[in-house]
Write a protein that holds these residues in place. Structure first.
Motif, PDB file in Angstrom:
ATOM      1  N   MET A 249      14.379   2.331   0.602  1.00  0.00           N
ATOM      2  CA  MET A 249      14.364   2.702   2.602  1.00  0.00           C
ATOM      3  C   MET A 249      12.504   2.276   2.446  1.00  0.00           C
ATOM      4  N   LEU A 250      11.570   3.112   1.519  1.00  0.00           N
ATOM      5  CA  LEU A 250       9.994   2.800   1.523  1.00  0.00           C
ATOM      6  C   LEU A 250      10.042   1.410   1.408  1.00  0.00           C
ATOM      7  N   PHE A 251      10.912   0.198   0.490  1.00  0.00           N
ATOM      8  CA  PHE A 251      10.556  -0.988   0.252  1.00  0.00           C
ATOM      9  C   PHE A 251      11.015  -1.931   1.370  1.00  0.00           C
TER      10      PHE A 251
ATOM     11  N   ASN B  72       0.887  -1.156  -0.210  1.00  0.00           N
ATOM     12  CA  ASN B  72       0.269   0.064   0.111  1.00  0.00           C
ATOM     13  C   ASN B  72       1.369   1.419   0.344  1.00  0.00           C
ATOM     14  N   ILE B  73       2.077   1.409  -1.095  1.00  0.00           N
ATOM     15  CA  ILE B  73       2.895   2.306  -0.913  1.00  0.00           C
ATOM     16  C   ILE B  73       3.561   3.665  -2.228  1.00  0.00           C
ATOM     17  N   LYS B  74       2.011   3.056  -2.624  1.00  0.00           N
ATOM     18  CA  LYS B  74       1.885   3.522  -4.439  1.00  0.00           C
ATOM     19  C   LYS B  74       1.764   4.860  -4.056  1.00  0.00           C
ATOM     20  N   ALA B  75       1.154   6.108  -3.548  1.00  0.00           N
ATOM     21  CA  ALA B  75       0.832   7.300  -3.323  1.00  0.00           C
ATOM     22  C   ALA B  75       2.183   7.441  -2.645  1.00  0.00           C
ATOM     23  N   GLU B  76       2.805   7.221  -1.998  1.00  0.00           N
ATOM     24  CA  GLU B  76       3.806   7.518  -1.359  1.00  0.00           C
ATOM     25  C   GLU B  76       5.032   7.106  -2.850  1.00  0.00           C
ATOM     26  N   ILE B  77       4.637   6.123  -3.084  1.00  0.00           N
ATOM     27  CA  ILE B  77       5.959   6.293  -4.415  1.00  0.00           C
ATOM     28  C   ILE B  77       5.318   7.603  -5.370  1.00  0.00           C
ATOM     29  N   LYS B  78       4.797   7.563  -5.469  1.00  0.00           N
ATOM     30  CA  LYS B  78       4.224   9.916  -6.123  1.00  0.00           C
ATOM     31  C   LYS B  78       4.467  10.557  -5.931  1.00  0.00           C
ATOM     32  N   GLY B  79       4.263  10.819  -4.762  1.00  0.00           N
ATOM     33  CA  GLY B  79       5.005  11.338  -3.567  1.00  0.00           C
ATOM     34  C   GLY B  79       6.587  11.974  -3.628  1.00  0.00           C
ATOM     35  N   LEU B  80       7.356  10.950  -4.131  1.00  0.00           N
ATOM     36  CA  LEU B  80       8.570  10.664  -4.105  1.00  0.00           C
ATOM     37  C   LEU B  80       9.241  11.273  -6.084  1.00  0.00           C
ATOM     38  N   ILE B  81       8.356  11.160  -6.269  1.00  0.00           N
ATOM     39  CA  ILE B  81       8.669  11.285  -8.185  1.00  0.00           C
ATOM     40  C   ILE B  81       8.468  12.972  -8.372  1.00  0.00           C
TER      41      ILE B  81
ATOM     42  N   ASP C 102      18.473  -1.310 -11.022  1.00  0.00           N
ATOM     43  CA  ASP C 102      18.703  -2.113 -12.293  1.00  0.00           C
ATOM     44  C   ASP C 102      18.259  -1.183 -12.753  1.00  0.00           C
ATOM     45  N   ASP C 103      19.203  -0.605 -13.995  1.00  0.00           N
ATOM     46  CA  ASP C 103      18.396  -0.053 -15.271  1.00  0.00           C
ATOM     47  C   ASP C 103      16.760   0.038 -15.943  1.00  0.00           C
ATOM     48  N   GLN C 104      16.350  -1.627 -15.950  1.00  0.00           N
ATOM     49  CA  GLN C 104      15.782  -1.791 -16.401  1.00  0.00           C
ATOM     50  C   GLN C 104      14.618  -1.786 -15.727  1.00  0.00           C
ATOM     51  N   PHE C 105      14.045  -1.573 -15.277  1.00  0.00           N
ATOM     52  CA  PHE C 105      13.525  -1.609 -13.095  1.00  0.00           C
ATOM     53  C   PHE C 105      13.463   0.425 -13.238  1.00  0.00           C
ATOM     54  N   SER C 106      14.278   0.809 -12.896  1.00  0.00           N
ATOM     55  CA  SER C 106      14.085   2.376 -12.745  1.00  0.00           C
ATOM     56  C   SER C 106      13.679   2.778 -13.909  1.00  0.00           C
ATOM     57  N   ASP C 107      13.876   2.650 -15.436  1.00  0.00           N
ATOM     58  CA  ASP C 107      13.118   2.764 -16.758  1.00  0.00           C
ATOM     59  C   ASP C 107      12.108   2.396 -16.728  1.00  0.00           C
ATOM     60  N   PHE C 108      12.017   1.256 -16.197  1.00  0.00           N
ATOM     61  CA  PHE C 108      10.721   0.975 -16.689  1.00  0.00           C
ATOM     62  C   PHE C 108       9.212   1.605 -15.043  1.00  0.00           C
ATOM     63  N   PHE C 109       9.464   1.920 -14.410  1.00  0.00           N
ATOM     64  CA  PHE C 109       8.883   2.188 -13.049  1.00  0.00           C
ATOM     65  C   PHE C 109       9.146   3.905 -13.231  1.00  0.00           C
ATOM     66  N   GLY C 110       9.104   4.809 -13.723  1.00  0.00           N
ATOM     67  CA  GLY C 110       9.779   5.890 -13.890  1.00  0.00           C
ATOM     68  C   GLY C 110       8.905   6.658 -15.168  1.00  0.00           C
ATOM     69  N   GLN C 111       8.974   4.798 -16.508  1.00  0.00           N
ATOM     70  CA  GLN C 111       7.164   5.564 -16.663  1.00  0.00           C
ATOM     71  C   GLN C 111       6.616   5.363 -16.420  1.00  0.00           C
ATOM     72  N   ALA C 112       5.743   4.111 -16.034  1.00  0.00           N
ATOM     73  CA  ALA C 112       4.780   4.210 -15.632  1.00  0.00           C
ATOM     74  C   ALA C 112       4.654   5.224 -14.598  1.00  0.00           C
ATOM     75  N   LEU C 113       5.074   5.423 -13.617  1.00  0.00           N
ATOM     76  CA  LEU C 113       4.067   6.935 -12.446  1.00  0.00           C
ATOM     77  C   LEU C 113       4.107   7.828 -13.319  1.00  0.00           C
ATOM     78  N   ASN C 114       5.317   8.059 -14.372  1.00  0.00           N
ATOM     79  CA  ASN C 114       5.146   9.512 -15.216  1.00  0.00           C
ATOM     80  C   ASN C 114       3.857   9.651 -15.737  1.00  0.00           C
ATOM     81  N   SER C 115       2.620   8.493 -16.146  1.00  0.00           N
ATOM     82  CA  SER C 115       2.543   7.833 -16.991  1.00  0.00           C
ATOM     83  C   SER C 115       0.469   7.559 -16.407  1.00  0.00           C
ATOM     84  N   ALA C 116       0.776   7.830 -14.820  1.00  0.00           N
ATOM     85  CA  ALA C 116       0.214   7.489 -13.577  1.00  0.00           C
ATOM     86  C   ALA C 116       0.104   8.667 -13.429  1.00  0.00           C
ATOM     87  N   LYS C 117       0.142   9.896 -13.694  1.00  0.00           N
ATOM     88  CA  LYS C 117       0.626  11.079 -12.979  1.00  0.00           C
ATOM     89  C   LYS C 117      -0.835  12.138 -13.457  1.00  0.00           C
TER      90      LYS C 117
END
Length: 114
Positions: free
Chosen positions: A53-55, A20-29, A99-114
């Motif tokens: 640290m959140l994880f 249940n950390i989606k909102a916290e993750i979005k707040g970090l972006i 992991d660069d793949q994780f960072s790239d995917f995660f960043g794109q996914a969160l940016n599109s979710a904003k």
């Protein structure tokens, strides 16, 4: 230890949902589009530290899913993962978030979710 694969994404999303950390993750972006390359690199490093640290703070919220992910990534059994030394656990956590793949995917996914 192997690199993240597409199949790991399903486990990761279940982990994030259970934690249940989606909102916290979005707040970090933060928006880094107008930053210098050095500022972008610093922002990405800070984000990786904060996500790690959140994880770690929420490991207990998705214990079984994390055991499965770590077992898959490290090619060990869940029983072996349960008995890992803490330094080995942190090595896996760091490898995921660095992991660069994780960072790239995660960043794109969160940016599109904003």
């Amino acid at each position: 230890m192997r690199k993240l694969q597409f199949g790991d994404l399903f486990t990761l999303t279940r982990i994030i949902k259970k934690m249940n950390i989606k909102a916290e993750i979005k707040g970090l972006i933060t928006d880094i589009s107008n930053k210098t390359p050095k500022e972008k690199e610093e922002a990405q490093q800070n984000l990786q530290v904060e996500l790690t640290m959140l994880f770690v703070e929420h490991l207990g919220d998705a214990q079984q899913e994390i055991y499965k992910l770590f077992a898959d990534i490290s090619s060990q059994s869940i029983g072996e993962v349960e008995n890992m030394e803490l330094k080995d656990v942190m090595e896996i956590v760091n490898s995921i978030f660095n992991d660069d793949q994780f960072s790239d995917f995660f960043g794109q996914a969160l940016n599109s979710a904003k």
